[in-house]
Design a protein around this motif. Sequence first.
Motif, PDB file in Angstrom:
ATOM      1  N   ARG A 102       5.926  -0.599   2.008  1.00 56.58           N
ATOM      2  CA  ARG A 102       5.290  -1.067   3.338  1.00 56.58           C
ATOM      3  C   ARG A 102       4.192  -2.022   2.756  1.00 56.58           C
ATOM      4  O   ARG A 102       3.244  -1.789   1.665  1.00 56.58           O
ATOM      5  CB  ARG A 102       4.312   0.078   3.669  1.00 56.58           C
ATOM      6  CG  ARG A 102       3.468   0.004   5.182  1.00 56.58           C
ATOM      7  CD  ARG A 102       3.050   0.890   5.759  1.00 56.58           C
ATOM      8  NE  ARG A 102       1.842   1.168   5.141  1.00 56.58           N
ATOM      9  CZ  ARG A 102       0.946   2.388   5.574  1.00 56.58           C
ATOM     10  NH1 ARG A 102       1.450   3.043   6.629  1.00 56.58           N
ATOM     11  NH2 ARG A 102      -0.203   2.633   4.978  1.00 56.58           N
ATOM     12  N   ASP A 149       0.798  -1.304  -0.009  1.00 58.98           N
ATOM     13  CA  ASP A 149      -0.146  -0.103   0.028  1.00 58.98           C
ATOM     14  C   ASP A 149       0.804   1.251  -0.022  1.00 58.98           C
ATOM     15  O   ASP A 149       0.169   2.318  -0.364  1.00 58.98           O
ATOM     16  CB  ASP A 149      -0.974  -0.179   1.151  1.00 58.98           C
ATOM     17  CG  ASP A 149      -0.235   0.033   2.653  1.00 58.98           C
ATOM     18  OD1 ASP A 149       0.959  -0.163   2.467  1.00 58.98           O
ATOM     19  OD2 ASP A 149      -0.970   0.190   3.603  1.00 58.98           O
ATOM     20  N   LYS A 150       2.222   1.128   0.186  1.00 57.84           N
ATOM     21  CA  LYS A 150       2.890   2.467   0.194  1.00 57.84           C
ATOM     22  C   LYS A 150       4.493   2.022  -0.456  1.00 57.84           C
ATOM     23  O   LYS A 150       4.837   1.093  -0.130  1.00 57.84           O
ATOM     24  CB  LYS A 150       3.121   3.160   1.538  1.00 57.84           C
ATOM     25  CG  LYS A 150       1.743   3.607   2.221  1.00 57.84           C
ATOM     26  CD  LYS A 150       1.373   4.851   1.584  1.00 57.84           C
ATOM     27  CE  LYS A 150       0.111   5.392   2.322  1.00 57.84           C
ATOM     28  NZ  LYS A 150      -0.353   6.807   1.906  1.00 57.84           N
ATOM     29  N   LEU A 196       8.426   4.028  -0.925  1.00 58.17           N
ATOM     30  CA  LEU A 196       9.147   5.189  -0.837  1.00 58.17           C
ATOM     31  C   LEU A 196      10.513   5.005  -1.659  1.00 58.17           C
ATOM     32  O   LEU A 196      11.065   3.971  -1.426  1.00 58.17           O
ATOM     33  CB  LEU A 196       9.422   5.598   0.547  1.00 58.17           C
ATOM     34  CG  LEU A 196      10.534   6.726   0.773  1.00 58.17           C
ATOM     35  CD1 LEU A 196       9.872   7.861   0.228  1.00 58.17           C
ATOM     36  CD2 LEU A 196      10.617   6.868   2.230  1.00 58.17           C
ATOM     37  N   ASP A 200       3.868   6.096   7.589  1.00 57.53           N
ATOM     38  CA  ASP A 200       3.254   6.172   6.396  1.00 57.53           C
ATOM     39  C   ASP A 200       4.186   6.390   5.226  1.00 57.53           C
ATOM     40  O   ASP A 200       3.329   6.438   3.939  1.00 57.53           O
ATOM     41  CB  ASP A 200       1.967   6.976   6.783  1.00 57.53           C
ATOM     42  CG  ASP A 200       2.616   8.486   6.701  1.00 57.53           C
ATOM     43  OD1 ASP A 200       4.027   8.709   6.818  1.00 57.53           O
ATOM     44  OD2 ASP A 200       1.959   9.438   7.242  1.00 57.53           O
ATOM     45  N   LEU A 201       5.408   6.321   5.000  1.00 62.05           N
ATOM     46  CA  LEU A 201       6.408   6.571   4.311  1.00 62.05           C
ATOM     47  C   LEU A 201       6.141   7.951   3.619  1.00 62.05           C
ATOM     48  O   LEU A 201       6.266   8.180   2.318  1.00 62.05           O
ATOM     49  CB  LEU A 201       6.351   5.441   3.149  1.00 62.05           C
ATOM     50  CG  LEU A 201       6.598   4.061   3.933  1.00 62.05           C
ATOM     51  CD1 LEU A 201       6.683   3.059   2.676  1.00 62.05           C
ATOM     52  CD2 LEU A 201       7.541   3.841   4.587  1.00 62.05           C
ATOM     53  N   SER A 202       5.620   8.742   4.311  1.00 63.61           N
ATOM     54  CA  SER A 202       5.442  10.109   3.526  1.00 63.61           C
ATOM     55  C   SER A 202       6.566  11.250   3.911  1.00 63.61           C
ATOM     56  O   SER A 202       6.601  12.164   3.047  1.00 63.61           O
ATOM     57  CB  SER A 202       4.049  10.892   4.387  1.00 63.61           C
ATOM     58  OG  SER A 202       4.472  11.085   5.830  1.00 63.61           O
TER      59      SER A 202
END
Length: 504
Positions: free
Chosen positions: A482, A189-190, A192, A226-228
């Motif tokens: 993730r 879902d994520k 980076l 959240d890998l933001s």
Amino acid sequence: MKKLIPYIPKVVSYFFILLFCYAAISKALDFENFQVQIGQSPLLSAYADYVSYAVIIIELLIVCILVFPNTQLIGLYSSTALMSAFTVYIFLILNYSDFVPCSCGGILEKMGWTEHLIFNIACVGFGIWAIYQLEKRNSKPMVKTLIILSVSNILSCLLIIFLFFSSEYIIKKDNNFTRRFLIHPVIEDKVLDLKVNSYYFAGIDNNTIYLGSLTAPLFLSEVNQDLSRINKRKINLSNKDHAFRNLQVQTLKNWIFVYDGTVPVIYRGDLKTLNAKMISHNDAYFTQFLAIDSSSFALRTQTTDDQKYSLALLNLDYPFPLTLKRDILQKQIDGVFDSDGYFVKDNNTGKLIYAYSYRNQLMVMNETMRLENRLKTIDTVSQAQIKVTALSDGRRKMSAPPLKINKGLATNRNIVFVHSTSMAKNESAKSWNDVSVVDMYFSDRQEYAGSFYIKNRKGEKLSKMIATDQFLFVIIGSELIRYRFTKPIKNLYRSGEAENLNKE
């Protein structure tokens, strides 16, 4: 209606001929895929090789028996018994299986399991009706017919039940290297992009992933879960006057540790300031390092007398800080290459896990490094397949490519995640080069929990992983990905929690 009744046995026979003929041919034409699907069944995994052939052969035999009028009755009895077996199989899948697998394809590929169950029950009903009409026409005693029907159907159902329980035992306790793949246990879902491929996991807490870099060892990167966002900070060492060759970092709670086992020093600092001071000098050389608390560490080192790998506990609060744990790693060939492996710690339970690279065993220890369990992985390689040559200067090296079976390790609560490099009997060779496989085991007992695939990205395979209650974070090439755990794995965590409560 009465005029149609005499044709019922023939119509039902033709129906079974079409059903079994189509099913057998479709399975045979895509046999490898059929074997893989049977192998992933939670009921028949251990018998995939035999069942895959047996089902096709039995279906074709029944077709041949049904074709001839003289053996049509035997064919109807056999068809009804086989459909009863399929019905019990689906019932067990829906009610007693650890998970519900995908459909096995064929003529009913688009049906769900509940629709399969209804269809099979209807087939059993039609088979019984056809047998009744045929026996009635031949003036056979109904009692005899009922006995034959009951015995044949009960025996077929008991066979499926036996296969279920014995397969469960073989897969979970006495595995013959058959994998059971859970259905969608992780969902990507994520992602980076880290830009470079030199990162490794230094630690994790409730909000942040900490990454170290092999090419920039004095920088710590902090990534939101959240890998933001990624934030890179420099670590300040109090004393750098050492010939570092493999400087690495590790975090635990509010501390950061900097170490290089080729140089016997350990630094400790505050995670907020990243100012690290030397807390250990000349206590031990080591090849692997795990922080247990602020002054206690689990190490893998080499003994001075025979140069074998040994695990050790370094406690800086003791006057003699180093305690060797010689009995945990067991020598098979040279005590070094054959004992190589991966060392991890679960921050939830404090358990320490060591998995061998070249044999099918992992060890579970508590924080004092007391051995609690020796557990086997499902791979059947119990003896390290390596060849070692001693050089004239006393060094040793591999003289042939080794057979590596475990390539990485992660743990969280009661589950151990093992990155395996071996293909099991029930896997497709076509897709093997495009994925990495992760096997799961319970750390508190000898039981295999299941497996899942992580797809390659940009031609790169899984290199590192770390697990939490909700996510599996992996590094593949220069990307941090993730994966969200779904119900199958969350249920494994919950089962471990329930057992631990019962023990308490």
